[in-house]
Motif scaffolding. Structure first.
Motif, PDB file in Angstrom:
ATOM      1  N   THR A 198      33.386   7.376 104.937  1.00  0.00           N
ATOM      2  CA  THR A 198      32.394   8.221 104.263  1.00  0.00           C
ATOM      3  C   THR A 198      31.123   8.336 105.098  1.00  0.00           C
ATOM      4  OG1 THR A 198      33.281   7.721 102.080  1.00  0.00           O
ATOM      5  CG2 THR A 198      31.004   8.456 102.154  1.00  0.00           C
ATOM      6  N   GLN A 220      34.516  12.883  96.936  1.00  0.00           N
ATOM      7  CA  GLN A 220      35.465  12.034  96.242  1.00  0.00           C
ATOM      8  C   GLN A 220      35.429  12.250  94.723  1.00  0.00           C
ATOM      9  OE1 GLN A 220      34.824   8.091  97.652  1.00  0.00           O
ATOM     10  NE2 GLN A 220      36.930   7.487  97.254  1.00  0.00           N
ATOM     11  N   ASP A 227      36.652  14.112 101.337  1.00  0.00           N
ATOM     12  CA  ASP A 227      36.524  12.659 101.236  1.00  0.00           C
ATOM     13  C   ASP A 227      37.402  12.124 100.106  1.00  0.00           C
ATOM     14  OD1 ASP A 227      35.809  10.040 101.398  1.00  0.00           O
ATOM     15  OD2 ASP A 227      33.667  10.353 101.088  1.00  0.00           O
ATOM     16  N   GLU A 228      38.553  11.627 100.447  1.00  0.00           N
ATOM     17  CA  GLU A 228      39.510  11.068  99.479  1.00  0.00           C
ATOM     18  C   GLU A 228      39.603  11.933  98.222  1.00  0.00           C
ATOM     19  OE1 GLU A 228      40.208   7.101  99.434  1.00  0.00           O
ATOM     20  OE2 GLU A 228      38.746   6.514 100.944  1.00  0.00           O
TER      21      GLU A 228
HETATM   22 MG   LIG Z   1      34.493   6.309 101.279  1.00  0.00          MG
END
Ligand SMILES: [Mg+2]
Ligand SMILES: Nc1ncnc2c1ncn2[C@@H]1O[C@H](COP(=O)(O)OP(=O)(O)O)[C@@H](O)[C@H]1O
Length: 246
Positions: free
Chosen positions: A47, A86, A162-163
């Protein structure tokens, strides 16, 4: 022979927090139209890397080149990068349409057409029948699609994720995985995808960069990584984990 300039070139990126090294002289290239995954365990610096790329955080040293030009001095707004966070980061009080439209209305070149662009993108991700709902009225998978539509609508040169699917339940995760792959084809997007999930990375990526506490362990195609892991770390974190699942 033609030499291709990478869409994104990261050179010797370093970042520490309170004397703790988070990114240790990181370098890699992302090519036009490529889907590159960054695969590493929680806390390895993924991140932080994305936040530096998009300009929310400053590196201690190193260069970020976009199509050969250093963008370190540009604001997030001017970097031509879109990010899907995320937790989706949707505006809870806005409808689906307003969520996608909002950033478009802030840009001079898209202000007038904001609604049309938003509607068109929502159509492309299959959400036209949901445009007047608030995020809380949608499933996790639908919220994810709104977040992706919001990023796609801005027509960024590079999309950072991000994920984005790790918070979904198993069924939605499988659906979103397939959808991400088809969206990339449809939009010819250049994507940098962050994940801690070996299987996601292997299913989606042209290439995978395996990270371990701020270092690049290996950057190669899924096939080559599986066949020839470059270190014991890659063997145990990637190959063994995949073998365990299948
Ligand atoms: Mg992360
Ligand atoms: N703003 C910050 N201040 C201090 N430490 C931070 C900050 N952001 C991240 N870190 C630390 O940097 C390391 C990497 O974090 P992060 O980039 O979020 O990893 P990942 O996304 O791979 O899980 C972690 O040890 C985290 O605690």
């Amino acid at each position: 022979m033609e030499v291709l300039t990478p869409k994104l070139s990261v050179r010797n990126l370093c970042k520490s927090y309170d004397n703790k090294i988070v990114l240790n002289n990181l370098s890699f290239d992302l090519m036009e139209g490529e889907f590159l995954s960054i695969l590493g365990p929680s806390g390895c610096g993924k991140t932080t890397l994305l936040r530096i790329l998009i300009g929310l955080e400053k590196a201690d040293s190193g260069e970020i080149l976009k199509s050969g030009t250093d963008i370190s001095g540009l604001s997030s707004f001017d970097r031509g990068m879109g990010i899907v966070f995320q937790n989706y980061a949707l505006f809870p009080n806005m409808t689906v349409l307003q969520n996608v439209q909002y950033a478009l209305t802030l840009r001079k070149d898209t202000k007038k057409e904001a609604k049309n662009i938003a509607m068109h993108t929502l159509e492309q991700v299959g959400l036209l029948d949901q445009i007047n709902k608030k995020p809380a009225q949608l499933s996790g998978g639908q919220q994810q699609r709104v977040a992706i539509a919001r990023t796609l609508a801005m027509n960024p040169d590079i999309i950072l994720l991000d994920e984005p699917i790790s918070a979904l339940d198993v069924t939605n995760r499988e659906i979103m995985k397939a959808e991400l792959k088809s969206l990339q084809k449809k939009f010819h997007a250049t994507m940098l995808f962050i994940t801690h999930d070996q299987e996601e990375a292997f299913f989606l990526s042209d290439r995978i960069m395996v990270m371990n506490s701020g270092n690049v362990e290996q950057l190669d195609t899924p096939h080559s990584i599986y066949q020839n892991p470059a270190s014991d770390y890659v063997s145990s974190f990637v190959v063994d984990q995949l073998d365990k699942k299948y």
